[in-house]
Design a protein around this motif. Structure first.
Motif, PDB file in Angstrom:
ATOM      1  N   PRO A 275       0.980  -1.275   0.041  1.00 24.88           N
ATOM      2  CA  PRO A 275       0.057   0.002   0.092  1.00 24.88           C
ATOM      3  C   PRO A 275       0.935   1.321  -0.080  1.00 24.88           C
ATOM      4  CG  PRO A 275       0.161  -1.053   1.975  1.00 24.88           C
ATOM      5  CD  PRO A 275       0.843  -2.186   1.221  1.00 24.88           C
TER       6      PRO A 275
ATOM      7  N   PRO B 264      -0.523   5.157   0.097  1.00 24.67           N
ATOM      8  CA  PRO B 264      -1.596   6.041   0.183  1.00 24.67           C
ATOM      9  C   PRO B 264      -0.931   7.567  -0.569  1.00 24.67           C
ATOM     10  CG  PRO B 264      -1.134   5.461   2.563  1.00 24.67           C
ATOM     11  CD  PRO B 264      -0.290   4.517   1.642  1.00 24.67           C
TER      12      PRO B 264
ATOM     13  N   LYS C 265      -5.861   9.068  -0.255  1.00 26.43           N
ATOM     14  CA  LYS C 265      -6.199   7.961  -1.200  1.00 26.43           C
ATOM     15  C   LYS C 265      -5.312   6.644  -1.394  1.00 26.43           C
ATOM     16  CE  LYS C 265      -7.989   7.176  -5.920  1.00 26.43           C
ATOM     17  NZ  LYS C 265      -8.260   7.862  -7.356  1.00 26.43           N
ATOM     18  N   MET C 266      -5.971   5.611  -1.271  1.00 18.96           N
ATOM     19  CA  MET C 266      -4.973   4.487  -1.323  1.00 18.96           C
ATOM     20  C   MET C 266      -4.679   4.101  -2.474  1.00 18.96           C
ATOM     21  SD  MET C 266      -3.337   2.117   0.498  1.00 18.96           S
ATOM     22  CE  MET C 266      -4.198   2.405   2.144  1.00 18.96           C
TER      23      MET C 266
ATOM     24  N   TRP D 197      -1.433   1.351  -4.775  1.00 19.11           N
ATOM     25  CA  TRP D 197      -0.844  -0.033  -4.597  1.00 19.11           C
ATOM     26  C   TRP D 197       0.234   0.276  -5.572  1.00 19.11           C
ATOM     27  CZ3 TRP D 197      -2.415  -2.602  -0.780  1.00 19.11           C
ATOM     28  CH2 TRP D 197      -3.881  -2.600  -0.191  1.00 19.11           C
TER      29      TRP D 197
END
Length: 368
Positions: free
Chosen positions: A14, A16, A21-22, A24
């Motif tokens: 992850p 952010p 906002k996340m 990847w």
């Protein structure tokens, strides 16, 4: 003690962004760092993850050529995402360019290329400026890719100047040349069928060889341009209808090779140029007929969008040149007409002065 579940997507973590906002991120040895789109585990996410790994595997494939040569560079260019994004027709044409270049210079090392070498290479085509500039464009493409591959630090093509060439490109057929071609070959010939198909549909050679009965419906001819993907849908004019009526009813394609075999675009282009030579028009080509069709539209006062639709382009940039030429011709005609009209008005407003001039000339001749 519970064992931690294995990460189903090794290398993904992850990350952010600054707005919370996340996102990847994929960080894996041998794979360029990248951010994956979509929700974690979604179809979009999985496709991007697999594509990134596949790109890494392709890059790791052993090369058939010596590292650092133009052959090596071309081989890796054909593995790149940039190559994969090209349309099939563009891959075909660029591949042919690569093959010709590789045959002459493939074993040479990219790092040894200098500006003077580039000038010498394209200088061999100085008699054909457009071909020289095309080769320069190819070299620039390769050198920029070589910089990405860390083979060179500076592009040696940057300071090389293009050759001056005809700004209008391919010769545009005149109406007299069209008549000469048709008179030589005859209305019932395949040559005139090809000419009228291109002239009335705007089809390029890779498109005209695919036109057939499947392209005609309700008095219209339609196709999708192979180069731009633009849709063309035009009414069939009378002079095209006349030659289409002569095509055998059991033939699907309008233009076929010996034994009703379909033409390849290059083969058709060579054949049509032979027909031009036979008609005494060696400077003419199939591409020039597209321009002649667009010129007819321009001279008839068609708009940029109308010419764009005829040529199957996605933007009106090229169509604008035909509109400008027509506007220039129209303005010159109206300008000269104003001069002529002003002269007539001046003559009518000074009849006595004009009469006196003639009288003086007559008296002078009588005195002599």
């Amino acid at each position: 003690m519970k064992r931690r579940a294995a990460n189903p997507f090794p290398g993904v973590s992850p990350a952010p962004d600054r707005h919370g906002k996340m996102r990847w991120r994929l960080r894996k040895k041998g794979v360029p760092q990248t951010y994956l789109p979509g929700e974690y585990g979604s179809i979009e996410f999985r496709k991007a993850y697999e594509a990134a790994l596949q790109g890494s595997r392709a890059a790791a494939m052993p090369s058939r050529h010596q590292y650092g040569t133009f052959d090596w560079l071309i081989e890796h260019y054909k593995r790149s995402p940039k190559w994969k994004k090209l349309r099939p027709i563009s891959q075909y044409n660029l591949g042919k360019d690569f093959d010709r270049f590789s045959k002459a210079y493939g074993k040479r090392r990219v790092a040894t290329l200098r500006t003077e070498h580039v000038e010498a290479i394209i200088g061999k085509k100085a008699d054909t400026p457009s071909a020289a500039n095309h080769l320069l464009k190819l070299l620039r493409r390769l050198c920029r890719f070589a910089m990405r591959k860390k083979l060179i630090a500076v592009d040696p093509t940057l300071d090389v100047e293009r050759y001056a060439e005809n700004p209008d490109g391919f010769h545009t057929w005149t109406e007299d040349e069209i008549s000469q071609f048709e008179a030589h070959h005859g209305l019932a010939s395949k040559a005139v069928l090809a000419l009228r198909l291109i002239l009335n549909s705007g089809a390029a050679r890779q498109d005209v060889v695919k036109l057939g009965r499947q392209s005609v419906r309700h008095g219209r001819i339609a196709y999708r341009r192979g180069k731009t993907g633009g849709d063309v849908d035009l009414p069939i004019l009378e002079d095209l209808e006349d030659v289409l009526a002569l095509v055998p009813g059991d033939r699907l394609l309008f233009l076929t090779h010996t034994g009703d075999r379909p033409y390849k675009p290059t083969t058709f282009g060579n054949w049509f140029h032979d027909q031009c030579i036979a008609a005494g028009l060696p400077h003419c080509s199939s591409h020039g007929l597209r321009k002649a069709g667009a010129t007819r539209l321009g001279n008839a006062g068609a708009s940029e969008l109308e010419i764009m639709a005829f040529l199957g382009h996605r933007t009106p940039d090229e169509a604008r040149t035909y509109v400008k030429k027509f506007n220039r011709k129209r303005l010159s005609d109206t300008g000269m007409e104003k001069v002529s009209r002003a002269k007539r008005e001046q003559d009518l407003s000074n009849p006595v002065e004009k009469l006196d001039i003639h009288r003086r000339k007559a008296l002078k001749e009588k005195g002599n």
